[in-house]
Design a protein around this motif. Sequence first.
Motif, PDB file in Angstrom:
ATOM      1  N   PRO A  19      59.446 107.715  38.337  1.00  0.00           N
ATOM      2  CA  PRO A  19      60.423 106.773  37.787  1.00  0.00           C
ATOM      3  C   PRO A  19      59.941 105.938  36.607  1.00  0.00           C
ATOM      4  O   PRO A  19      60.636 105.003  36.202  1.00  0.00           O
ATOM      5  N   PHE A  20      58.767 106.280  36.057  1.00  0.00           N
ATOM      6  CA  PHE A  20      58.233 105.538  34.914  1.00  0.00           C
ATOM      7  C   PHE A  20      57.676 106.505  33.871  1.00  0.00           C
ATOM      8  O   PHE A  20      57.619 107.717  34.095  1.00  0.00           O
TER       9      PHE A  20
ATOM     10  N   THR B 196      51.862 105.314  38.463  1.00  0.00           N
ATOM     11  CA  THR B 196      52.716 106.234  39.217  1.00  0.00           C
ATOM     12  C   THR B 196      52.544 107.649  38.711  1.00  0.00           C
ATOM     13  O   THR B 196      52.423 108.607  39.490  1.00  0.00           O
TER      14      THR B 196
ATOM     15  N   ASN C 178      59.272 112.886  34.295  1.00  0.00           N
ATOM     16  CA  ASN C 178      59.354 111.435  34.104  1.00  0.00           C
ATOM     17  C   ASN C 178      60.780 111.022  33.777  1.00  0.00           C
ATOM     18  O   ASN C 178      61.366 111.511  32.808  1.00  0.00           O
TER      19      ASN C 178
ATOM     20  N   PRO D  86      62.171 107.465  33.396  1.00  0.00           N
ATOM     21  CA  PRO D  86      62.058 106.001  33.427  1.00  0.00           C
ATOM     22  C   PRO D  86      63.396 105.303  33.220  1.00  0.00           C
ATOM     23  O   PRO D  86      64.357 105.909  32.742  1.00  0.00           O
TER      24      PRO D  86
ATOM     25  N   GLY E 118      63.237 102.035  38.005  1.00  0.00           N
ATOM     26  CA  GLY E 118      63.127 103.172  38.917  1.00  0.00           C
ATOM     27  C   GLY E 118      64.453 103.642  39.474  1.00  0.00           C
ATOM     28  O   GLY E 118      64.525 104.688  40.142  1.00  0.00           O
ATOM     29  N   ASN E 119      65.540 102.923  39.203  1.00  0.00           N
ATOM     30  CA  ASN E 119      66.837 103.262  39.788  1.00  0.00           C
ATOM     31  C   ASN E 119      67.431 104.556  39.238  1.00  0.00           C
ATOM     32  O   ASN E 119      68.136 105.273  39.955  1.00  0.00           O
TER      33      ASN E 119
ATOM     34  N   ALA F 219      65.640 107.310  41.121  1.00  0.00           N
ATOM     35  CA  ALA F 219      66.016 107.276  42.533  1.00  0.00           C
ATOM     36  C   ALA F 219      67.409 107.845  42.748  1.00  0.00           C
ATOM     37  O   ALA F 219      67.649 108.621  43.680  1.00  0.00           O
TER      38      ALA F 219
ATOM     39  N   ALA G   4      57.696 107.239  44.885  1.00  0.00           N
ATOM     40  CA  ALA G   4      58.251 105.890  44.790  1.00  0.00           C
ATOM     41  C   ALA G   4      57.255 104.870  45.299  1.00  0.00           C
ATOM     42  O   ALA G   4      56.293 105.200  45.989  1.00  0.00           O
TER      43      ALA G   4
ATOM     44  N   GLY H 231      59.542  99.437  44.532  1.00  0.00           N
ATOM     45  CA  GLY H 231      60.957  99.369  44.170  1.00  0.00           C
ATOM     46  C   GLY H 231      61.879  99.875  45.260  1.00  0.00           C
ATOM     47  O   GLY H 231      63.043  99.461  45.345  1.00  0.00           O
TER      48      GLY H 231
ATOM     49  N   ASN I 195      64.314  96.758  45.058  1.00  0.00           N
ATOM     50  CA  ASN I 195      65.430  96.877  44.112  1.00  0.00           C
ATOM     51  C   ASN I 195      66.764  96.487  44.729  1.00  0.00           C
ATOM     52  O   ASN I 195      67.659  95.990  44.026  1.00  0.00           O
TER      53      ASN I 195
ATOM     54  N   THR J 152      58.758  95.853  40.081  1.00  0.00           N
ATOM     55  CA  THR J 152      57.460  96.465  40.372  1.00  0.00           C
ATOM     56  C   THR J 152      56.497  95.378  40.851  1.00  0.00           C
ATOM     57  O   THR J 152      56.747  94.183  40.698  1.00  0.00           O
TER      58      THR J 152
END
Length: 327
Positions: free
Chosen positions: A40-41, A47, A70, A72, A76-77, A80, A96, A99, A103, A165
């Motif tokens: 997520p980044f 990560t 990746n 981002p 991270g939503n 996800a 994950a 978050g 989140n 984060t």
Amino acid sequence: MLNRRNFVGLTAAAVAAPSILTSRALAADWPVKPVRIVVPFTPGGSTDITARLVGNRLQEVWGQSVVIENKPGAGGNIAADMVAHSDADGYTIFIAGPGMATNQFLYPSLTYDSVADFAPVTMLITQPNLMCVPNSSPAKSVQEFIAYCNANRGKVTYASSGNGTTLHLSGELFKRLAKVEMTHIPYRGGAPAINDLIPGRVDVIFDNMPSILQHARGGQVRALAVTTKERVSVVPEIPTIAESGVPGFDVFSWFGFFVPIKTPPDVVAKINADTNAALVHPAVKTRFEELGANPKGSTRAELARFLKSEIDKWGPVIQEARIRVEN
């Protein structure tokens, strides 16, 4: 705000099955095509480093390509949501961290539920964060940084790899416990945040150790303290924030594997077993330890319980501090 589910649902998510016989048949041959690990980044952060270290070993074990993707954005939503709505066949794995617990309290609305939409697979690592400042900073200790904040009220900034984060939460906790003012500058990953820290565009970062330690050792930034309550064996000379005059400060990061909730349980079990074996492989374990991370591994139920404990830990902190992020 996303409604939290009770622990019974959380544990059940780790072991739910559409059909034991069907899932066993799938797991016997799985994987038969490339597997992707969604990060997520941006590349270069902690990560991403974790995903690539574990993914490289899994690729050797499975004999199939393990592709790091990746995605981002939005703390991270975005990633996800993509994984939550992917095919539940084990070929899309989500790496994950905090978050998944935070989140739901930070954002007014989410398009996924971290408990109802995901099956926990295994814990990967835990790690301290490292408080670092640019070499141009006058602060050479935590107390000197606090003095710098007090002398420059309203002007001091801290960077993070995104909202929610542990980099972000470390900064907020530091503000509260040290009674200083700092402005949060979120980035789309740890690497771009470090890139702005080095030349002094931001004043401090509380970054995951695997991504920042090489810069501290290389003299590109100055390490002031670790965020955990105890010193870290790989850098025993660096004090903790708590012992540096901010008692009660204790924050660490973690990463785990999750898959869509309806993934066959035998496939989840295979990913769990192979990942846990990868974490104790000498090359993988040694590299994580060199980076200041602790390879952990876990059962599916243990990760489910840990996620619940993180939700219970950070929810009240975020709500009390009234930290909100607009979608």
